[in-house]
Motif scaffolding. Structure first.
Motif, PDB file in Angstrom:
ATOM      1  N   MET A 146       1.034  -1.116  -0.137  1.00 58.48           N
ATOM      2  CA  MET A 146      -0.064  -0.043  -0.011  1.00 58.48           C
ATOM      3  C   MET A 146       0.907   1.313  -0.019  1.00 58.48           C
ATOM      4  SD  MET A 146      -1.282   2.512   2.127  1.00 58.48           S
ATOM      5  CE  MET A 146      -1.230   2.121   3.980  1.00 58.48           C
ATOM      6  N   VAL A 147       2.132   1.175   0.875  1.00 55.42           N
ATOM      7  CA  VAL A 147       2.677   2.278   0.906  1.00 55.42           C
ATOM      8  C   VAL A 147       3.541   2.572  -0.413  1.00 55.42           C
ATOM      9  CG1 VAL A 147       4.713   3.444   2.241  1.00 55.42           C
ATOM     10  CG2 VAL A 147       2.867   2.283   3.323  1.00 55.42           C
ATOM     11  N   ARG A 148       4.103   1.503  -0.713  1.00 54.95           N
ATOM     12  CA  ARG A 148       4.949   1.653  -2.048  1.00 54.95           C
ATOM     13  C   ARG A 148       4.076   2.060  -3.272  1.00 54.95           C
ATOM     14  NH1 ARG A 148       6.645  -4.452  -1.133  1.00 54.95           N
ATOM     15  NH2 ARG A 148       8.277  -4.120   0.310  1.00 54.95           N
ATOM     16  N   GLU A 149       2.813   1.853  -3.523  1.00 54.18           N
ATOM     17  CA  GLU A 149       1.911   2.107  -4.365  1.00 54.18           C
ATOM     18  C   GLU A 149       1.489   3.621  -4.461  1.00 54.18           C
ATOM     19  OE1 GLU A 149      -2.685   1.280  -6.152  1.00 54.18           O
ATOM     20  OE2 GLU A 149      -1.756  -0.054  -4.860  1.00 54.18           O
ATOM     21  N   ARG A 150       1.205   4.026  -3.216  1.00 54.39           N
ATOM     22  CA  ARG A 150       0.619   5.332  -2.785  1.00 54.39           C
ATOM     23  C   ARG A 150       1.620   6.540  -2.629  1.00 54.39           C
ATOM     24  NH1 ARG A 150      -5.261   5.691  -0.984  1.00 54.39           N
ATOM     25  NH2 ARG A 150      -6.319   3.949  -2.007  1.00 54.39           N
ATOM     26  N   LEU A 151       2.852   6.123  -2.101  1.00 52.68           N
ATOM     27  CA  LEU A 151       3.790   7.051  -1.789  1.00 52.68           C
ATOM     28  C   LEU A 151       4.992   6.825  -2.568  1.00 52.68           C
ATOM     29  CD1 LEU A 151       3.542   7.428   2.012  1.00 52.68           C
ATOM     30  CD2 LEU A 151       2.578   9.001   0.441  1.00 52.68           C
ATOM     31  N   GLY A 152       5.223   5.642  -3.171  1.00 47.36           N
ATOM     32  CA  GLY A 152       6.406   5.465  -3.968  1.00 47.36           C
ATOM     33  C   GLY A 152       7.668   5.402  -2.992  1.00 47.36           C
ATOM     34  N   ILE A 153       7.584   5.077  -1.741  1.00 48.40           N
ATOM     35  CA  ILE A 153       8.607   4.904  -0.933  1.00 48.40           C
ATOM     36  C   ILE A 153       8.582   3.502  -0.244  1.00 48.40           C
ATOM     37  CG2 ILE A 153       8.823   7.134  -0.615  1.00 48.40           C
ATOM     38  CD1 ILE A 153       7.550   6.802   2.309  1.00 48.40           C
ATOM     39  N   GLU A 154       9.650   3.044   0.552  1.00 48.02           N
ATOM     40  CA  GLU A 154       9.845   1.936   1.349  1.00 48.02           C
ATOM     41  C   GLU A 154       9.374   2.434   2.667  1.00 48.02           C
ATOM     42  OE1 GLU A 154      10.037  -1.529   0.524  1.00 48.02           O
ATOM     43  OE2 GLU A 154       9.744  -0.898  -1.387  1.00 48.02           O
ATOM     44  N   PRO A 155       8.481   1.496   3.250  1.00 48.35           N
ATOM     45  CA  PRO A 155       7.956   1.874   4.612  1.00 48.35           C
ATOM     46  C   PRO A 155       9.374   1.626   5.665  1.00 48.35           C
ATOM     47  CG  PRO A 155       7.059   0.060   4.262  1.00 48.35           C
ATOM     48  CD  PRO A 155       7.552   0.706   3.042  1.00 48.35           C
ATOM     49  N   ASP A 156       9.422   2.315   6.760  1.00 46.31           N
ATOM     50  CA  ASP A 156      10.391   1.798   7.698  1.00 46.31           C
ATOM     51  C   ASP A 156       9.518   1.111   8.574  1.00 46.31           C
ATOM     52  OD1 ASP A 156      12.526   3.555   6.654  1.00 46.31           O
ATOM     53  OD2 ASP A 156      11.682   5.285   7.651  1.00 46.31           O
ATOM     54  N   GLU A 157      10.407   0.365   9.764  1.00 47.40           N
ATOM     55  CA  GLU A 157       9.608  -0.626  10.522  1.00 47.40           C
ATOM     56  C   GLU A 157       9.972  -0.519  12.087  1.00 47.40           C
ATOM     57  OE1 GLU A 157       9.744  -4.512   9.229  1.00 47.40           O
ATOM     58  OE2 GLU A 157       9.717  -4.234   7.139  1.00 47.40           O
ATOM     59  N   ILE A 158       9.116  -0.727  12.961  1.00 50.28           N
ATOM     60  CA  ILE A 158       9.415  -0.942  14.370  1.00 50.28           C
ATOM     61  C   ILE A 158       8.351  -2.032  14.946  1.00 50.28           C
ATOM     62  CG2 ILE A 158       7.530   0.844  14.942  1.00 50.28           C
ATOM     63  CD1 ILE A 158       9.123   2.127  17.213  1.00 50.28           C
ATOM     64  N   GLY A 159       9.077  -2.545  15.893  1.00 51.40           N
ATOM     65  CA  GLY A 159       8.183  -3.585  16.726  1.00 51.40           C
ATOM     66  C   GLY A 159       6.990  -3.146  17.627  1.00 51.40           C
ATOM     67  N   GLY A 160       6.211  -3.548  17.663  1.00 54.84           N
ATOM     68  CA  GLY A 160       5.131  -3.433  18.440  1.00 54.84           C
ATOM     69  C   GLY A 160       3.624  -3.389  17.711  1.00 54.84           C
ATOM     70  N   SER A 161       2.721  -3.028  18.629  1.00 52.87           N
ATOM     71  CA  SER A 161       1.411  -2.949  17.984  1.00 52.87           C
ATOM     72  C   SER A 161       0.760  -2.011  17.242  1.00 52.87           C
ATOM     73  CB  SER A 161       0.447  -3.498  19.174  1.00 52.87           C
ATOM     74  OG  SER A 161       0.235  -2.481  19.849  1.00 52.87           O
ATOM     75  N   HIS A 162      -0.375  -1.804  16.915  1.00 51.69           N
ATOM     76  CA  HIS A 162      -0.859  -0.630  16.413  1.00 51.69           C
ATOM     77  C   HIS A 162      -0.913   0.728  17.224  1.00 51.69           C
ATOM     78  CE1 HIS A 162      -3.345   1.286  13.295  1.00 51.69           C
ATOM     79  NE2 HIS A 162      -4.071   1.835  13.990  1.00 51.69           N
ATOM     80  N   SER A 163      -0.868   0.490  18.496  1.00 55.04           N
ATOM     81  CA  SER A 163      -0.542   1.371  19.530  1.00 55.04           C
ATOM     82  C   SER A 163       0.647   1.513  20.134  1.00 55.04           C
ATOM     83  CB  SER A 163      -1.625   1.116  20.815  1.00 55.04           C
ATOM     84  OG  SER A 163      -2.932   1.087  20.198  1.00 55.04           O
ATOM     85  N   VAL A 164       1.767   1.735  19.310  1.00 59.19           N
ATOM     86  CA  VAL A 164       3.194   1.551  19.806  1.00 59.19           C
ATOM     87  C   VAL A 164       3.697   2.805  20.471  1.00 59.19           C
ATOM     88  CG1 VAL A 164       4.002   2.776  17.739  1.00 59.19           C
ATOM     89  CG2 VAL A 164       5.404   1.155  18.797  1.00 59.19           C
ATOM     90  N   MET A 165       2.689   3.630  20.374  1.00 59.20           N
ATOM     91  CA  MET A 165       3.064   4.875  21.474  1.00 59.20           C
ATOM     92  C   MET A 165       2.703   4.598  22.619  1.00 59.20           C
ATOM     93  SD  MET A 165      -0.132   5.048  20.046  1.00 59.20           S
ATOM     94  CE  MET A 165      -0.252   5.890  18.504  1.00 59.20           C
TER      95      MET A 165
END
Length: 216
Positions: free
Chosen positions: A182-201
């Protein structure tokens, strides 16, 4: 020193940003976590963006050094803020990436997200969050007036701002195998990654603060 404008997701509030704010301020930065006017039936996406800008001005007095961080549904608001405020950086944290003219309500089908049951929101969104924090986060949930959900996204292109996408590897709502294409198609970039759930904050605020500060 940067000013981090923190935009929550759909049905949320600024409350879950509090641990991250403590961590970012401890690193010498300013933070402004905003409560979007979700319950205002007359407010649209542009109004949400104007509200964020007004809250930053009220708190800090200026928009210099602005970094906009948007979580989940907040991805529909943050690019408008960046376009209007000429922000230095945009970070989408497990964020929805809108297309020009796309209503948020249509994103789910357009992006290929599909359907998911939300019978257990803690298991789906906060499985690695301490139980007391997860329960408090649920207590801060809100309803969402319809206008900002169904109106077209108002920008005709992505704003001219450096953009990073940070996906959460253990996210059960927006899993990595959905997010990456989804990110590649819509932004043309590779996403970075972090461990954790949707509520990583809430589950990994120190690690998240390091990643955000590292983008500077």
């Amino acid at each position: 020193m940067a000013t981090f404008a923190l935009i929550h997701g759909g049905g949320g509030t600024s409350w879950p940003w509090r641990p991250l704010e403590t961590c970012l301020r401890g690193r010498g930065h300013r933070t402004v976590a905003v409560d979007l006017p979700l319950d205002d039936p007359e407010a649209g996406l542009a109004d949400y963006a104007d509200h964020v800008i007004a809250e930053v001005r009220k708190s800090v007095g200026h928009l210099d050094g602005l970094v906009v961080v948007a979580h989940s549904w907040g991805g529909f608001v943050a690019p408008i803020v960046c376009d209007r405020a000429k922000a230095d950086l945009l970070v989408l944290l497990a964020g929805m990436v809108p297309a020009p003219g796309e209503p948020p309500a249509d994103w789910w089908a357009n992006s290929g997200f599909g359907d998911k049951d939300i019978d257990d929101p803690v298991a789906l969104f906060m499985h690695d969050v301490p139980a007391d924090l997860a329960a408090e986060a649920l207590r801060h949930g809100r309803g969402h007036a319809e206008k900002a959900l169904v109106e077209p996204w108002p920008l005709d292109k992505w704003p001219d701002v450096p953009t990073r996408y940070l996906l959460c590897r253990d996210d059960r709502w927006f899993p990595p195998e959905f997010v990456r294409p989804m990110v590649r198609e819509r932004l043309g970039i590779e996403p970075d990654e972090i461990g954790g759930s949707h509520s990583v904050m809430l589950s990994r605020p120190e690690e998240l603060a390091d990643r955000l500060a590292g983008y500077l």
